[in-house]
Design a protein around this motif. Structure first.
Motif, mmCIF file in Angstrom:
data_model
loop_
_atom_site.group_PDB
_atom_site.id
_atom_site.type_symbol
_atom_site.label_atom_id
_atom_site.label_comp_id
_atom_site.label_asym_id
_atom_site.label_seq_id
_atom_site.Cartn_x
_atom_site.Cartn_y
_atom_site.Cartn_z
ATOM 1 N N ALA A 142 9.251 -3.997 -0.086
ATOM 2 C CA ALA A 142 8.793 -3.789 -1.464
ATOM 3 C C ALA A 142 8.819 -5.080 -2.269
ATOM 4 O O ALA A 142 9.677 -5.944 -2.066
ATOM 5 N N GLN A 143 7.884 -5.182 -3.196
ATOM 6 C CA GLN A 143 7.839 -6.262 -4.178
ATOM 7 C C GLN A 143 8.045 -5.646 -5.566
ATOM 8 O O GLN A 143 7.738 -4.472 -5.783
ATOM 9 N N SER A 197 3.486 -1.191 -3.484
ATOM 10 C CA SER A 197 3.590 -2.389 -2.640
ATOM 11 C C SER A 197 4.360 -2.131 -1.357
ATOM 12 O O SER A 197 4.494 -3.031 -0.530
ATOM 13 N N SER A 198 4.850 -0.898 -1.186
ATOM 14 C CA SER A 198 5.830 -0.645 -0.132
ATOM 15 C C SER A 198 5.491 0.585 0.695
ATOM 16 O O SER A 198 5.240 1.654 0.130
ATOM 17 N N PRO A 199 5.518 0.480 2.023
ATOM 18 C CA PRO A 199 5.456 1.701 2.834
ATOM 19 C C PRO A 199 6.661 2.584 2.510
ATOM 20 O O PRO A 199 7.720 2.093 2.113
ATOM 21 N N PHE A 230 -3.953 -0.817 -2.840
ATOM 22 C CA PHE A 230 -4.602 -1.204 -1.588
ATOM 23 C C PHE A 230 -4.392 -2.698 -1.306
ATOM 24 O O PHE A 230 -4.041 -3.091 -0.191
ATOM 25 N N GLU A 231 -4.598 -3.523 -2.321
ATOM 26 C CA GLU A 231 -4.450 -4.974 -2.119
ATOM 27 C C GLU A 231 -3.021 -5.338 -1.729
ATOM 28 O O GLU A 231 -2.791 -6.133 -0.810
ATOM 29 N N LEU A 232 -2.041 -4.735 -2.407
ATOM 30 C CA LEU A 232 -0.643 -5.060 -2.119
ATOM 31 C C LEU A 232 -0.202 -4.534 -0.764
ATOM 32 O O LEU A 232 0.484 -5.230 -0.002
ATOM 33 N N LEU A 233 -0.575 -3.313 -0.434
ATOM 34 C CA LEU A 233 -0.149 -2.722 0.841
ATOM 35 C C LEU A 233 -0.885 -3.330 2.022
ATOM 36 O O LEU A 233 -0.328 -3.447 3.118
#
Length: 460
Positions: free
Chosen positions: A312-313, A331-333, A425-428
């Motif tokens: 995570a961010q 940002s995190s699975p 979408f961009e972060l993951l």
């Protein structure tokens, strides 16, 4: 402003709140009307555990919105409730008006069938309040839809509303004027449709949009050299007694809703779902891990929902000219933590991909071997050079590979697609950022949940 499903007890002069592009105006003085409710214990229950709130013969339990009786325009026709149209649109006649079932539901699943006349328009309202507001010195009944989300009921082919709104968000089963139903699979006028989960938002569909301007927040991290290491080479990141190394996501302290209970980290539920309170919010361990194996135990309350986040961010993004903190899960699975038997999320998604230990909304845990609520489960998450494995109670149940075409395709087929949520979408899609590293987080989803024996082995 009336809070959805809000407080029925007080008249309010709301200065409250929502962000607007124009200068906000104060809401008028209003009151939520409190009337006697139906006792559910008096209703029949079918073999699947549903209360039958319409018996096909009588209006027992039903009345008009803002009324004590059933308006004459509502009748029973061959086992169905029927509104006999006036052609007046929303200009309701004295013998018409909306119909409600006289019980306030909180967490529920509603099922029904509906059909519409040619060119017809109606809706299913939920979490509604009966509201009166001041106008010219008098309290007047307000329309039901100002307090209630609406599941749209429409003849999509012949009613002009289907062509209005944005991306079809006024067509049947949409969250009216907000989220279009996708796929749009309503049957033609005169045919019966099945509606389910009227309280759940429809999936969105729109043209892909660019992600907003965003920033990844950089804060000091815990030095792993200060932590104890067990005999198997794992860093012990929770000592069972203190929150050393832990803080709230986007915060410098541990929120008050997180406590230590008999050697476990506990979130003390608010019942608010993802609508996190100021003294709640997600909890993170303040070190960014890259290649690692995480082990812990968790247990969940009855009907509870939580999650374990990784890579995570802390992200803030621009909205209305200001930078605002974004949810951790964009940002995190997420390794899902759930009471599979009692929480409705277990029935949503695809093939069980919202059940415990699943990669939330993407890959189901197989086998599904979670223990019931109130019992301890063992979780394992391994991340190594893009390969990710989820383990549950001694079995590997999920495997996938980050930063691959397959990963991108999974995102595009989820709620985090480039169309539905471009920033997520961009972060993951670039999970863990440039260095492919991030925080481990524990989720506040509004329910009681416990975590203990938390340890991490670094695999770099």
């Amino acid at each position: 402003m009336v809070a959805c499903g809000g407080n029925p007890n007080k008249a309010k002069n709301a200065e409250a709140a929502a962000e607007t592009k124009a200068e906000a105006k104060a809401a008028p003085v209003y009151n939520v009307i409190d009337k006697p409710q139906v006792d559910l214990a008096t209703l029949p229950v079918d073999k699947e555990g549903y209360y039958v709130i319409f018996d096909g013969k009588t209006f027992n339990g039903w009345r008009g919105y803002g009324k004590d009786n059933v308006p004459a325009k509502w009748t029973i026709d061959d086992g169905a409730i029927k509104f006999n149209g006036t052609g007046g649109g929303e200009a309701q006649k004295a013998d018409g008006g909306d119909l409600i079932f006289a019980h306030k539901f909180k967490n529920f699943e509603l099922e029904l069938e509906w059909k519409i006349s040619k060119g017809g328009n109606s809706g299913i309202l939920y979490l509604a309040q009966e509201v009166e507001a001041e106008k010219n010195g008098q309290m007047k009944l307000q329309p039901i839809y100002i307090s209630s989300p609406e599941y749209q009921v429409l003849d999509n082919e012949n009613h002009p509303d289907a062509k209005l709104g944005v991306d079809g968000n006024r067509k049947s089963a949409s969250l009216y004027d907000m989220i279009p139903a996708v796929p749009q699979n309503a049957k033609p006028f005169g045919e019966w449709n099945k509606a389910k989960n009227a309280e759940a938002a429809a999936e969105t569909k729109a043209e892909a949009k660019a992600a907003p301007v965003y920033n990844v927040i950089d804060k000091p991290q815990v030095d792993l050299a200060t932590l104890p290491v067990d005999k198997e080479g794992y860093y012990v990141i929770f000592d069972g007694k203190t929150f050393n190394g832990w803080r709230g996501y986007g915060k410098d302290n541990v929120p008050a809703k997180w406590t230590i209970d008999d050697g476990a980290i506990k979130f003390n539920g608010t019942g608010g779902g993802e609508a996190q309170k100021a003294d709640g919010g997600d909890l993170i361990f303040a070190h960014k891990f890259k290649n690692f194996e995480l082990e812990l135990e968790w247990k969940i309350s009855k009907g509870g929902n939580s999650g374990i986040l990784y890579l995570a961010q802390e992200v803030e993004a621009e909205k209305n000219g200001q930078m605002k903190l974004q949810p951790i899960y964009i940002s995190s699975p997420e390794y899902q933590v759930l009471d599979n038997e009692n929480h409705p999320d277990a029935k949503l998604g695809v093939d069980g991909n919202r059940k415990s230990a699943s990669l939330y909304d993407m890959i189901p845990a197989v086998p599904q071997n979670a223990k019931p609520f109130g019992e301890w489960n063992k979780a394992k998450i391994m991340v190594y050079k893009g390969t990710v494995v989820h383990g549950q109670n001694g079995q590997n149940v999920v495997e996938y590979h980050l930063w691959t075409p397959q990963w991108t395709e999974m995102l595009e087929n989820s709620k985090f697609s480039s169309q539905k949520w471009p920033l997520a979408f961009e972060l993951l899609n670039n999970c863990g950022g440039e260095n492919h590293e991030g925080y481990i987080g524990l989720q506040d989803h509004g329910d009681d949940v416990w975590f203990r024996n938390i340890r991490v082995k670094v695999l770099d």
